[in-house]
Motif scaffolding. Sequence first.
Motif, short mmCIF file in Angstrom:
data_model
loop_
_atom_site.label_atom_id
_atom_site.label_comp_id
_atom_site.label_asym_id
_atom_site.label_seq_id
_atom_site.Cartn_x
_atom_site.Cartn_y
_atom_site.Cartn_z
N GLU A 37 -13.65 5.87 -4.36
CA GLU A 37 -13.79 5.09 -5.58
C GLU A 37 -12.46 4.40 -5.81
OE1 GLU A 37 -15.75 6.30 -9.46
OE2 GLU A 37 -13.60 6.43 -9.99
N VAL A 38 -12.50 3.09 -5.90
CA VAL A 38 -11.30 2.32 -6.20
C VAL A 38 -11.42 1.80 -7.62
CG1 VAL A 38 -9.82 0.38 -5.57
CG2 VAL A 38 -11.03 1.67 -3.78
N ARG A 39 -10.40 2.10 -8.42
CA ARG A 39 -10.32 1.64 -9.80
C ARG A 39 -9.27 0.53 -9.84
NH1 ARG A 39 -9.77 7.80 -12.08
NH2 ARG A 39 -11.66 8.57 -11.02
N SER A 40 -9.70 -0.66 -10.22
CA SER A 40 -8.84 -1.83 -10.14
C SER A 40 -8.60 -2.44 -11.50
CB SER A 40 -9.48 -2.89 -9.23
OG SER A 40 -9.78 -2.33 -7.97
N SER A 41 -7.36 -2.87 -11.71
CA SER A 41 -6.97 -3.51 -12.97
C SER A 41 -6.15 -4.74 -12.67
CB SER A 41 -6.13 -2.55 -13.81
OG SER A 41 -6.85 -1.38 -14.11
N VAL A 42 -6.19 -5.67 -13.58
CA VAL A 42 -5.32 -6.84 -13.51
C VAL A 42 -4.04 -6.45 -14.26
CG1 VAL A 42 -5.00 -9.24 -14.24
CG2 VAL A 42 -7.23 -8.46 -13.37
N ILE A 43 -2.89 -6.63 -13.58
CA ILE A 43 -1.62 -6.27 -14.23
C ILE A 43 -0.73 -7.49 -14.43
CG2 ILE A 43 -1.69 -3.85 -13.57
CD1 ILE A 43 0.28 -4.49 -11.29
N GLY A 44 -1.24 -8.67 -14.06
CA GLY A 44 -0.48 -9.89 -14.30
C GLY A 44 -1.32 -11.12 -14.02
N VAL A 45 -1.11 -12.15 -14.83
CA VAL A 45 -1.80 -13.43 -14.66
C VAL A 45 -0.81 -14.53 -15.02
CG1 VAL A 45 -3.74 -14.89 -15.38
CG2 VAL A 45 -3.97 -12.40 -15.47
N THR A 46 -0.69 -15.52 -14.15
CA THR A 46 0.05 -16.74 -14.49
C THR A 46 -0.88 -17.93 -14.26
OG1 THR A 46 0.93 -17.19 -12.27
CG2 THR A 46 2.20 -15.67 -13.66
N GLY A 47 -0.36 -19.11 -14.29
CA GLY A 47 -1.18 -20.31 -14.10
C GLY A 47 -1.95 -20.32 -12.79
N LYS A 48 -1.32 -19.80 -11.71
CA LYS A 48 -1.96 -19.82 -10.39
C LYS A 48 -2.12 -18.43 -9.77
CE LYS A 48 -0.04 -24.32 -9.06
NZ LYS A 48 0.73 -25.04 -8.02
N LEU A 49 -1.49 -17.42 -10.35
CA LEU A 49 -1.40 -16.11 -9.69
C LEU A 49 -2.18 -15.04 -10.43
CD1 LEU A 49 2.44 -16.13 -8.98
CD2 LEU A 49 0.61 -16.64 -7.35
N LEU A 50 -2.75 -14.12 -9.64
CA LEU A 50 -3.43 -12.95 -10.16
C LEU A 50 -2.82 -11.73 -9.48
CD1 LEU A 50 -5.80 -12.15 -12.01
CD2 LEU A 50 -7.29 -12.33 -10.02
N VAL A 58 0.85 -1.19 0.00
CA VAL A 58 0.00 0.00 0.00
C VAL A 58 0.89 1.24 0.00
CG1 VAL A 58 -1.77 1.30 1.24
CG2 VAL A 58 -1.80 -1.20 1.30
N ARG A 59 0.48 2.23 -0.81
CA ARG A 59 1.11 3.55 -0.76
C ARG A 59 0.03 4.55 -0.35
NH1 ARG A 59 3.54 5.78 -5.63
NH2 ARG A 59 1.54 5.29 -6.51
N TYR A 60 0.28 5.25 0.76
CA TYR A 60 -0.64 6.26 1.26
C TYR A 60 -0.17 7.60 0.70
CZ TYR A 60 -1.64 2.43 4.43
OH TYR A 60 -1.96 1.20 4.96
N LEU A 61 -0.94 8.17 -0.21
CA LEU A 61 -0.48 9.35 -0.95
C LEU A 61 -1.10 10.65 -0.47
CD1 LEU A 61 -0.72 7.73 -4.49
CD2 LEU A 61 1.30 7.90 -3.00
N ASP A 62 -2.30 10.59 0.10
CA ASP A 62 -2.99 11.80 0.52
C ASP A 62 -4.02 11.43 1.56
OD1 ASP A 62 -3.81 14.45 0.63
OD2 ASP A 62 -4.53 14.53 -1.44
N GLU A 63 -4.36 12.38 2.41
CA GLU A 63 -5.32 12.15 3.48
C GLU A 63 -6.73 11.96 2.92
OE1 GLU A 63 -4.77 15.77 5.63
OE2 GLU A 63 -2.96 15.03 6.63
N VAL A 64 -7.54 11.22 3.69
CA VAL A 64 -8.95 11.02 3.37
C VAL A 64 -9.74 11.42 4.61
CG1 VAL A 64 -10.73 9.32 2.84
CG2 VAL A 64 -8.47 9.14 1.75
N ARG A 96 -9.29 12.95 -6.65
CA ARG A 96 -7.84 12.93 -6.46
C ARG A 96 -7.38 11.55 -6.00
NH1 ARG A 96 -7.96 17.39 -2.64
NH2 ARG A 96 -6.42 16.21 -1.47
N LEU A 97 -6.25 11.12 -6.53
CA LEU A 97 -5.66 9.85 -6.12
C LEU A 97 -5.17 9.97 -4.69
CD1 LEU A 97 -4.75 6.99 -6.99
CD2 LEU A 97 -2.59 8.02 -7.73
N ARG A 98 -5.62 9.06 -3.81
CA ARG A 98 -5.27 9.12 -2.39
C ARG A 98 -4.36 7.97 -1.96
NH1 ARG A 98 -8.24 13.31 0.01
NH2 ARG A 98 -9.39 14.27 -1.68
#
Length: 147
Positions: A76-89, A63-69, A100-102
């Motif tokens: 709002e959390v925007r989630s993406s898959v950035i890697g997939v292997t046979g067993k890993l996501l 986790v990177r804490y970038l700004d106060e909330v 603003r990104l927090r």
Amino acid sequence: MSEPVIWREPVVEEWIDYNGHLSEPYYVLVFGHATDAVMDAVGLGPAYRSEHDASLYTVEAHVRYLDEVSLGVDLEVRSSVIGVTGKLLWIWHEMYADGRLRATEEVLGVHVTGGSSSPLPDEVAAAARALLVEAPEEASGQIALRR
């Protein structure tokens, strides 16, 4: 480029710390809910877990804490898959409040069936690959003191 999976929820009073901001564990809670949304999107939702005694277990997170909330904002959390292997996501989350990104979190999850790691089902792997985007530059970062 694939669209991110979106998770939204409001900040509640119980999550606010003695500094008047979102307390550290609640960032992780919200990111956990966002991970569940990604799991649902790729076919690893509640029905799958129940039917197959299988799920995704987190093996590493950063986790990177970038700004106060503050209290009362909607996250709002925007989630993406950035890697997939046979067993890993490998999932990348970006948390926004008021546009603003927090915070960000990357999560590496292993597919587990009956308590042991196991290959992702073909249809799950295909759904995850459909969400695949290039990993951001900030992924795989290290905590280091600069001397």
